[in-house]
Scaffold this motif. Structure first.
Motif, PDB file in Angstrom:
ATOM      1  N   GLY A 105       6.716   3.061   7.024  1.00 13.86           N
ATOM      2  CA  GLY A 105       6.154   1.882   6.372  1.00 13.86           C
ATOM      3  C   GLY A 105       5.122   1.184   7.241  1.00 13.86           C
ATOM      4  O   GLY A 105       4.107   0.687   6.754  1.00 13.86           O
ATOM      5  N   THR A 106       5.378   1.148   8.527  1.00 18.64           N
ATOM      6  CA  THR A 106       4.421   0.542   9.457  1.00 18.64           C
ATOM      7  C   THR A 106       3.150   1.371   9.517  1.00 18.64           C
ATOM      8  O   THR A 106       2.037   0.827   9.461  1.00 18.64           O
ATOM      9  N   TRP A 107       3.300   2.694   9.598  1.00 16.82           N
ATOM     10  CA  TRP A 107       2.120   3.564   9.622  1.00 16.82           C
ATOM     11  C   TRP A 107       1.346   3.485   8.310  1.00 16.82           C
ATOM     12  O   TRP A 107       0.120   3.486   8.304  1.00 16.82           O
ATOM     13  N   GLY A 108       2.073   3.391   7.202  1.00 19.49           N
ATOM     14  CA  GLY A 108       1.407   3.243   5.916  1.00 19.49           C
ATOM     15  C   GLY A 108       0.643   1.935   5.824  1.00 19.49           C
ATOM     16  O   GLY A 108      -0.479   1.886   5.307  1.00 19.49           O
ATOM     17  N   LEU A 150       6.784  -8.231   8.492  1.00 21.39           N
ATOM     18  CA  LEU A 150       7.948  -9.096   8.627  1.00 21.39           C
ATOM     19  C   LEU A 150       8.661  -9.241   7.278  1.00 21.39           C
ATOM     20  O   LEU A 150       9.872  -9.007   7.175  1.00 21.39           O
ATOM     21  N   PHE A 151       7.922  -9.593   6.239  1.00 21.96           N
ATOM     22  CA  PHE A 151       8.548  -9.770   4.923  1.00 21.96           C
ATOM     23  C   PHE A 151       9.046  -8.447   4.354  1.00 21.96           C
ATOM     24  O   PHE A 151      10.078  -8.416   3.676  1.00 21.96           O
ATOM     25  N   ASP A 152       8.344  -7.357   4.609  1.00 21.42           N
ATOM     26  CA  ASP A 152       8.751  -6.064   4.078  1.00 21.42           C
ATOM     27  C   ASP A 152      10.017  -5.545   4.769  1.00 21.42           C
ATOM     28  O   ASP A 152      10.858  -4.926   4.130  1.00 21.42           O
ATOM     29  N   VAL A 153      10.169  -5.820   6.038  1.00 22.23           N
ATOM     30  CA  VAL A 153      11.337  -5.342   6.787  1.00 22.23           C
ATOM     31  C   VAL A 153      12.548  -6.267   6.587  1.00 22.23           C
ATOM     32  O   VAL A 153      13.644  -5.801   6.294  1.00 22.23           O
ATOM     33  N   PRO A 179      13.564 -11.083   2.648  1.00 22.62           N
ATOM     34  CA  PRO A 179      14.264 -12.292   2.193  1.00 22.62           C
ATOM     35  C   PRO A 179      14.299 -12.319   0.666  1.00 22.62           C
ATOM     36  O   PRO A 179      13.525 -11.629   0.002  1.00 22.62           O
ATOM     37  N   TRP A 180      15.212 -13.137   0.116  1.00 21.58           N
ATOM     38  CA  TRP A 180      15.265 -13.274  -1.331  1.00 21.58           C
ATOM     39  C   TRP A 180      13.922 -13.818  -1.804  1.00 21.58           C
ATOM     40  O   TRP A 180      13.360 -14.674  -1.141  1.00 21.58           O
ATOM     41  N   PRO A 181      13.335 -13.360  -2.863  1.00 24.52           N
ATOM     42  CA  PRO A 181      13.814 -12.446  -3.892  1.00 24.52           C
ATOM     43  C   PRO A 181      13.479 -10.975  -3.613  1.00 24.52           C
ATOM     44  O   PRO A 181      13.808 -10.111  -4.425  1.00 24.52           O
ATOM     45  N   ILE A 182      12.843 -10.699  -2.477  1.00 25.23           N
ATOM     46  CA  ILE A 182      12.442  -9.316  -2.191  1.00 25.23           C
ATOM     47  C   ILE A 182      13.663  -8.406  -2.148  1.00 25.23           C
ATOM     48  O   ILE A 182      13.653  -7.315  -2.720  1.00 25.23           O
ATOM     49  N   SER A 183      14.723  -8.845  -1.479  1.00 26.90           N
ATOM     50  CA  SER A 183      15.926  -8.010  -1.363  1.00 26.90           C
ATOM     51  C   SER A 183      16.537  -7.732  -2.734  1.00 26.90           C
ATOM     52  O   SER A 183      16.974  -6.614  -3.004  1.00 26.90           O
ATOM     53  N   TRP A 184      16.546  -8.732  -3.612  1.00 25.12           N
ATOM     54  CA  TRP A 184      17.105  -8.550  -4.947  1.00 25.12           C
ATOM     55  C   TRP A 184      16.258  -7.551  -5.741  1.00 25.12           C
ATOM     56  O   TRP A 184      16.787  -6.646  -6.384  1.00 25.12           O
ATOM     57  N   LEU A 185      14.947  -7.721  -5.695  1.00 28.20           N
ATOM     58  CA  LEU A 185      14.044  -6.808  -6.409  1.00 28.20           C
ATOM     59  C   LEU A 185      14.194  -5.384  -5.886  1.00 28.20           C
ATOM     60  O   LEU A 185      14.224  -4.428  -6.663  1.00 28.20           O
ATOM     61  N   ASP A 186      14.279  -5.241  -4.563  1.00 29.79           N
ATOM     62  CA  ASP A 186      14.424  -3.923  -3.950  1.00 29.79           C
ATOM     63  C   ASP A 186      15.712  -3.248  -4.414  1.00 29.79           C
ATOM     64  O   ASP A 186      15.739  -2.036  -4.635  1.00 29.79           O
ATOM     65  N   LEU A 193       8.350   1.045 -10.635  1.00 27.98           N
ATOM     66  CA  LEU A 193       8.154  -0.406 -10.620  1.00 27.98           C
ATOM     67  C   LEU A 193       8.992  -1.027  -9.504  1.00 27.98           C
ATOM     68  O   LEU A 193       8.515  -1.897  -8.772  1.00 27.98           O
ATOM     69  N   GLY A 194      10.220  -0.563  -9.356  1.00 27.24           N
ATOM     70  CA  GLY A 194      11.089  -1.072  -8.303  1.00 27.24           C
ATOM     71  C   GLY A 194      10.557  -0.770  -6.908  1.00 27.24           C
ATOM     72  O   GLY A 194      10.673  -1.589  -5.999  1.00 27.24           O
ATOM     73  N   ILE A 195       9.964   0.404  -6.751  1.00 31.99           N
ATOM     74  CA  ILE A 195       9.387   0.769  -5.455  1.00 31.99           C
ATOM     75  C   ILE A 195       8.213  -0.143  -5.129  1.00 31.99           C
ATOM     76  O   ILE A 195       8.048  -0.585  -3.995  1.00 31.99           O
ATOM     77  N   MET A 196       7.413  -0.445  -6.132  1.00 32.75           N
ATOM     78  CA  MET A 196       6.193  -1.222  -5.921  1.00 32.75           C
ATOM     79  C   MET A 196       6.427  -2.729  -5.803  1.00 32.75           C
ATOM     80  O   MET A 196       5.820  -3.391  -4.958  1.00 32.75           O
ATOM     81  N   VAL A 197       7.274  -3.281  -6.656  1.00 30.54           N
ATOM     82  CA  VAL A 197       7.300  -4.732  -6.831  1.00 30.54           C
ATOM     83  C   VAL A 197       7.798  -5.484  -5.596  1.00 30.54           C
ATOM     84  O   VAL A 197       7.310  -6.581  -5.314  1.00 30.54           O
ATOM     85  N   ASP A 198       8.733  -4.942  -4.835  1.00 28.00           N
ATOM     86  CA  ASP A 198       9.202  -5.676  -3.651  1.00 28.00           C
ATOM     87  C   ASP A 198       8.081  -5.817  -2.621  1.00 28.00           C
ATOM     88  O   ASP A 198       7.964  -6.849  -1.963  1.00 28.00           O
ATOM     89  N   ASP A 199       7.225  -4.807  -2.501  1.00 25.96           N
ATOM     90  CA  ASP A 199       6.116  -4.894  -1.549  1.00 25.96           C
ATOM     91  C   ASP A 199       5.013  -5.817  -2.057  1.00 25.96           C
ATOM     92  O   ASP A 199       4.327  -6.469  -1.267  1.00 25.96           O
ATOM     93  N   VAL A 200       4.854  -5.887  -3.365  1.00 26.62           N
ATOM     94  CA  VAL A 200       3.890  -6.828  -3.949  1.00 26.62           C
ATOM     95  C   VAL A 200       4.330  -8.259  -3.646  1.00 26.62           C
ATOM     96  O   VAL A 200       3.530  -9.092  -3.209  1.00 26.62           O
ATOM     97  N   VAL A 201       5.607  -8.543  -3.831  1.00 25.56           N
ATOM     98  CA  VAL A 201       6.128  -9.877  -3.532  1.00 25.56           C
ATOM     99  C   VAL A 201       6.021 -10.163  -2.039  1.00 25.56           C
ATOM    100  O   VAL A 201       5.637 -11.261  -1.632  1.00 25.56           O
ATOM    101  N   ALA A 202       6.331  -9.175  -1.205  1.00 28.14           N
ATOM    102  CA  ALA A 202       6.176  -9.345   0.249  1.00 28.14           C
ATOM    103  C   ALA A 202       4.723  -9.654   0.594  1.00 28.14           C
ATOM    104  O   ALA A 202       4.446 -10.495   1.456  1.00 28.14           O
ATOM    105  N   GLY A 203       3.790  -8.991  -0.088  1.00 31.08           N
ATOM    106  CA  GLY A 203       2.365  -9.249   0.142  1.00 31.08           C
ATOM    107  C   GLY A 203       1.984 -10.674  -0.217  1.00 31.08           C
ATOM    108  O   GLY A 203       1.266 -11.351   0.528  1.00 31.08           O
ATOM    109  N   PHE A 204       2.482 -11.168  -1.361  1.00 34.54           N
ATOM    110  CA  PHE A 204       2.164 -12.542  -1.765  1.00 34.54           C
ATOM    111  C   PHE A 204       2.834 -13.564  -0.858  1.00 34.54           C
ATOM    112  O   PHE A 204       2.245 -14.607  -0.547  1.00 34.54           O
ATOM    113  N   MET A 205       4.049 -13.278  -0.393  1.00 31.76           N
ATOM    114  CA  MET A 205       4.718 -14.196   0.532  1.00 31.76           C
ATOM    115  C   MET A 205       3.985 -14.237   1.876  1.00 31.76           C
ATOM    116  O   MET A 205       3.801 -15.304   2.458  1.00 31.76           O
ATOM    117  N   ALA A 206       3.551 -13.072   2.337  1.00 35.16           N
ATOM    118  CA  ALA A 206       2.774 -13.021   3.583  1.00 35.16           C
ATOM    119  C   ALA A 206       1.447 -13.746   3.402  1.00 35.16           C
ATOM    120  O   ALA A 206       0.989 -14.454   4.304  1.00 35.16           O
TER     121      ALA A 206
END
Length: 175
Positions: free
Chosen positions: A43-46, A126-129, A132-139, A146-159
């Motif tokens: 994930g870090t390399w990506g 930080l948010f991806d690893v 925090p809620w709601p990322i963990s719930w979505l994941d 959609l499940g694979i994508m949406v937690d990282d989208v939320v992490a992106g918006f939180m960051a």
């Protein structure tokens, strides 16, 4: 204690790819042009691999930028879902197209120096690893691509929100 006596917390399941797996363009994209095939921290390399691609379209007008990111998200739902299905693993660690899109979201603030890009990267990771809620719930509960994508989208918006806050309120105080 032999290797078979390891606790589940310390076991890292080996995720071996089938021979020729990355020759398929769908899998190659889902694996971030191979960056997700890294043995450690895919994930870090990506996330790092997303930055040079971002430089290729960061200069376009904001409406076009967000259209590209939105299309990358929609394509990513299909790419990641198909790749996960082919691997028979819900969210294989090597699938990093979601990290690409998450990084492009936080980089949507268009940091104008290396420090800003590094802060975007650090906050997104930080948010991806930590998830925090709601990322963990979505994941945990969102299925398929959609499940694979949406937690990282939320992490992106939180960051992005953190980066904006740092830029807006903390940096003027420090400068």
């Amino acid at each position: 204690m032999n290797q078979n006596d390891q606790s589940p917390e310390t076991e890292v399941p080996e995720q071996i790819l089938p021979p020729g797996f990355l020759r398929d363009p769908i899998h190659l994209l889902a694996f971030g042009f191979g960056s997700g095939a890294a043995a450690r921290a895919p994930g870090t390399w990506g996330s790092l691999a997303a930055i040079p691609l971002w430089l290729g379209f960061a200069w376009v007008p904001p409406a076009v930028y967000w259209l590209i990111v939105g299309l990358a998200f929609l394509v990513g739902v299909w790419l990641c879902g198909k790749t996960a299905s082919d691997l028979k693993v819900h969210d294989h660690g090597g699938i990093v197209w979601d990290e690409f899109v998450g990084m492009w979201i936080v980089l949507g603030l268009f940091p104008d120096n290396v420090f800003g890009v590094l802060m975007a990267f650090a906050l997104f990771r930080l948010f991806d690893v930590v998830k925090p809620w709601p990322i963990s719930w979505l994941d945990r509960y969102m299925p398929g691509g959609l499940g694979i994508m949406v937690d990282d989208v939320v992490a992106g918006f939180m960051a992005m929100a953190c980066l904006y806050s740092l830029d807006r309120w903390l940096m003027p105080v420090l400068v």
